[in-house]
Motif scaffolding. Structure first.
Motif, PDB file in Angstrom:
ATOM      1  N   GLU A  47       0.746  -0.713  -0.356  1.00  0.00           N
ATOM      2  CA  GLU A  47       0.034   0.037   0.370  1.00  0.00           C
ATOM      3  C   GLU A  47       0.871   1.075   0.799  1.00  0.00           C
ATOM      4  N   GLU A  48       1.846   1.236   0.720  1.00  0.00           N
ATOM      5  CA  GLU A  48       3.176   2.681   1.485  1.00  0.00           C
ATOM      6  C   GLU A  48       3.651   2.590  -0.507  1.00  0.00           C
ATOM      7  N   LEU A  49       4.132   2.092  -1.449  1.00  0.00           N
ATOM      8  CA  LEU A  49       4.237   1.841  -2.479  1.00  0.00           C
ATOM      9  C   LEU A  49       3.759   2.248  -3.471  1.00  0.00           C
ATOM     10  N   GLY A  50       2.277   1.670  -3.999  1.00  0.00           N
ATOM     11  CA  GLY A  50       0.768   2.229  -4.653  1.00  0.00           C
ATOM     12  C   GLY A  50       1.291   1.792  -5.607  1.00  0.00           C
ATOM     13  N   TRP A  51       2.647   0.030  -5.734  1.00  0.00           N
ATOM     14  CA  TRP A  51       3.303  -0.195  -7.650  1.00  0.00           C
ATOM     15  C   TRP A  51       1.994  -1.732  -7.101  1.00  0.00           C
ATOM     16  N   ASP A  52       1.794  -2.023  -8.245  1.00  0.00           N
ATOM     17  CA  ASP A  52       0.861  -3.327  -8.560  1.00  0.00           C
ATOM     18  C   ASP A  52       1.599  -4.457  -8.654  1.00  0.00           C
ATOM     19  N   VAL A  53       0.718  -5.367  -7.794  1.00  0.00           N
ATOM     20  CA  VAL A  53       1.308  -6.454  -7.719  1.00  0.00           C
ATOM     21  C   VAL A  53       1.139  -7.808  -8.885  1.00  0.00           C
ATOM     22  N   GLY A  54       2.113  -7.967  -9.569  1.00  0.00           N
ATOM     23  CA  GLY A  54       1.653  -8.710 -10.650  1.00  0.00           C
ATOM     24  C   GLY A  54       2.582  -9.933 -10.719  1.00  0.00           C
ATOM     25  N   GLY A  55       2.661 -10.397  -9.184  1.00  0.00           N
ATOM     26  CA  GLY A  55       2.327 -11.765  -9.137  1.00  0.00           C
ATOM     27  C   GLY A  55       3.159 -12.099  -7.493  1.00  0.00           C
ATOM     28  N   TRP A  56       3.502 -13.428  -7.729  1.00  0.00           N
ATOM     29  CA  TRP A  56       4.283 -13.693  -5.607  1.00  0.00           C
ATOM     30  C   TRP A  56       5.236 -14.306  -5.892  1.00  0.00           C
ATOM     31  N   LYS A  57       5.732 -14.544  -4.953  1.00  0.00           N
ATOM     32  CA  LYS A  57       6.828 -15.668  -4.947  1.00  0.00           C
ATOM     33  C   LYS A  57       6.775 -16.451  -3.471  1.00  0.00           C
ATOM     34  N   ILE A  58       7.302 -18.003  -4.096  1.00  0.00           N
ATOM     35  CA  ILE A  58       6.308 -19.473  -3.061  1.00  0.00           C
ATOM     36  C   ILE A  58       8.530 -19.604  -2.681  1.00  0.00           C
ATOM     37  N   ALA A  59       8.322 -20.080  -1.196  1.00  0.00           N
ATOM     38  CA  ALA A  59       9.380 -20.312  -1.379  1.00  0.00           C
ATOM     39  C   ALA A  59       9.373 -21.688   0.014  1.00  0.00           C
ATOM     40  N   ALA A  60      10.470 -22.376   0.263  1.00  0.00           N
ATOM     41  CA  ALA A  60      10.240 -23.373   1.519  1.00  0.00           C
ATOM     42  C   ALA A  60       9.403 -24.355   1.402  1.00  0.00           C
ATOM     43  N   MET A  61       9.016 -25.034   0.602  1.00  0.00           N
ATOM     44  CA  MET A  61       7.783 -25.666   0.146  1.00  0.00           C
ATOM     45  C   MET A  61       7.841 -27.686   0.660  1.00  0.00           C
ATOM     46  N   LYS A  62       9.457 -28.091   1.156  1.00  0.00           N
ATOM     47  CA  LYS A  62       9.735 -28.640   1.993  1.00  0.00           C
ATOM     48  C   LYS A  62      10.850 -28.763   2.690  1.00  0.00           C
ATOM     49  N   PRO A  82       6.644  -3.803 -11.635  1.00  0.00           N
ATOM     50  CA  PRO A  82       7.908  -3.903 -12.409  1.00  0.00           C
ATOM     51  C   PRO A  82       9.616  -4.514 -12.935  1.00  0.00           C
ATOM     52  N   PHE A  83       8.627  -5.633 -11.936  1.00  0.00           N
ATOM     53  CA  PHE A  83       9.792  -6.321 -11.612  1.00  0.00           C
ATOM     54  C   PHE A  83       9.391  -8.303 -12.198  1.00  0.00           C
ATOM     55  N   VAL A  84       7.576  -8.457 -12.718  1.00  0.00           N
ATOM     56  CA  VAL A  84       8.201  -9.594 -13.526  1.00  0.00           C
ATOM     57  C   VAL A  84       8.018  -9.065 -15.337  1.00  0.00           C
ATOM     58  N   LYS A  85       9.990  -9.901 -15.788  1.00  0.00           N
ATOM     59  CA  LYS A  85      10.344  -9.984 -16.907  1.00  0.00           C
ATOM     60  C   LYS A  85      10.848 -10.709 -17.686  1.00  0.00           C
ATOM     61  N   ALA A  86      10.136 -10.782 -19.314  1.00  0.00           N
ATOM     62  CA  ALA A  86      10.692 -11.527 -20.523  1.00  0.00           C
ATOM     63  C   ALA A  86      12.457 -12.248 -20.646  1.00  0.00           C
ATOM     64  N   THR A  87      12.343 -13.043 -20.626  1.00  0.00           N
ATOM     65  CA  THR A  87      14.110 -13.972 -20.985  1.00  0.00           C
ATOM     66  C   THR A  87      14.564 -13.286 -21.942  1.00  0.00           C
ATOM     67  N   PRO A  88      15.840 -12.716 -22.406  1.00  0.00           N
ATOM     68  CA  PRO A  88      16.869 -12.364 -21.419  1.00  0.00           C
ATOM     69  C   PRO A  88      16.646 -11.644 -20.140  1.00  0.00           C
ATOM     70  N   VAL A  89      17.113 -10.980 -19.056  1.00  0.00           N
ATOM     71  CA  VAL A  89      17.309  -9.676 -18.497  1.00  0.00           C
ATOM     72  C   VAL A  89      18.713  -9.689 -18.697  1.00  0.00           C
ATOM     73  N   THR A  90      19.460  -9.055 -18.454  1.00  0.00           N
ATOM     74  CA  THR A  90      20.406  -8.360 -18.114  1.00  0.00           C
ATOM     75  C   THR A  90      20.502  -7.145 -16.844  1.00  0.00           C
ATOM     76  N   VAL A  91      21.288  -7.475 -15.978  1.00  0.00           N
ATOM     77  CA  VAL A  91      21.268  -6.565 -14.304  1.00  0.00           C
ATOM     78  C   VAL A  91      22.576  -6.188 -13.869  1.00  0.00           C
ATOM     79  N   ALA A  92      22.801  -4.294 -13.487  1.00  0.00           N
ATOM     80  CA  ALA A  92      23.614  -4.765 -12.622  1.00  0.00           C
ATOM     81  C   ALA A  92      23.999  -5.021 -11.953  1.00  0.00           C
ATOM     82  N   HIS A  93      25.044  -5.570 -11.091  1.00  0.00           N
ATOM     83  CA  HIS A  93      24.859  -6.423  -9.697  1.00  0.00           C
ATOM     84  C   HIS A  93      25.687  -5.534  -9.007  1.00  0.00           C
ATOM     85  N   ALA A  94      26.048  -4.615  -9.099  1.00  0.00           N
ATOM     86  CA  ALA A  94      25.826  -2.806  -7.762  1.00  0.00           C
ATOM     87  C   ALA A  94      24.738  -2.448  -7.327  1.00  0.00           C
ATOM     88  N   THR A  95      23.099  -2.594  -8.053  1.00  0.00           N
ATOM     89  CA  THR A  95      22.915  -2.139  -7.424  1.00  0.00           C
ATOM     90  C   THR A  95      21.198  -2.602  -7.282  1.00  0.00           C
TER      91      THR A  95
END
Length: 261
Positions: A47-62, A82-95
């Motif tokens: 709510e604070e961000l006001g960004w649309d939710v593009g998806g969800w992550k799940i972890a630790a099923m087992k 903004p962080f749901v992207k199609a392959t290929p993706v290039t990112v700056a590690h330092a950021t």
């Protein structure tokens, strides 16, 4: 943890996301006392961000991954559009904030799964999926991994370390293919570093998706058509370095490429 402290933590986590910044540790009075409170704070962050939710992550099923992540159950977090992207993706590690690439199947929903009293079955959830994709989750964390690293509820308030999800082309005919048995690998600069299957890590990608649908339903939150759900790592975690290229290879199901500059 009163509402004032919840709001303060939500504002802090939203500010850290906007600035793409980490901090060391967290004031103990701002650590949520339990998972339910942590997830309420995570909703306030959105709510604070006001960004649309593009998806969800799940972890630790087992159990093995639960032990690694210091939890006794699966966990989840929002991934912003903004962080749901199609392959290929290039990112700056330092950021990036302690980035971790994880090989995961990603399910894109074709219809809503709203909150309801009756639990969703795996069959119902499967029917709601428009497409299944090979993918990578690039997890990040707003807290530095040092001796002051806060307890799990603080991480859940931070979206369970959600960052970016990267998807490949849809897997043709996935409902009729042996998804659990298909081996997936994670390669770094052409060398295979990890191997895994959905059978070993998740049973089937629809199992964590059904868990998420019911967990969100329990708290009055629904899944929406068009959202992409990253269903949990098949191959564990690696810490990348600048200059490296990672490939998640699902064999005949396709691949996803992520390069760190």
């Amino acid at each position: 943890m009163d509402l004032t402290a919840q709001r303060e933590l939500a504002r802090l986590l939203a500010d850290l996301r906007r600035a793409a910044r980490q901090q060391s540790g967290l004031d103990p009075r701002l650590v949520p006392p339990d998972k339910d409170t942590a997830y309420r704070v995570a909703a306030r962050v959105a709510e604070e961000l006001g960004w649309d939710v593009g998806g969800w992550k799940i972890a630790a099923m087992k159990a093995e991954m639960q032990a690694a992540l210091r939890t006794d159950s699966p966990i989840y977090g929002r991934v912003f559009a903004p962080f749901v992207k199609a392959t290929p993706v290039t990112v700056a590690h330092a950021t990036l904030l302690s980035p971790i690439p994880e090989v995961e199947y990603q399910a894109r929903l074709g219809r809503d799964l709203p909150p309801r009293d009756r639990p969703y079955t795996i069959a119902e959830v499967t029917d709601a999926v428009a497409s299944l994709h090979p993918g990578l989750e690039l997890a990040e964390c707003r807290f530095v991994h040092d001796q002051a690293f806060p307890p799990l509820p603080a991480i859940l308030a931070d979206g369970a370390g959600s960052g970016t999800i990267i998807y490949g082309p849809a897997i043709e005919g996935w409902r009729d293919r042996d998804v659990p048995a298909q081996e997936a690998t994670l390669s770094c600069d052409g060398t295979v570093r990890r191997r895994g299957t959905a059978a070993a890590a998740l049973d089937h990608p629809m199992a964590p998706l059904a868990w998420l649908a019911n967990e969100l339903s329990r708290t009055g939150v629904g899944l929406k058509a068009g959202q992409t759900v990253s269903t949990g790592t098949l191959t564990g975690m690696l810490a990348p370095r600048a200059g490296q290229t990672y490939v998640a290879d699902f064999g005949p199901f396709g691949s996803v490429t992520l390069t760190f500059t």
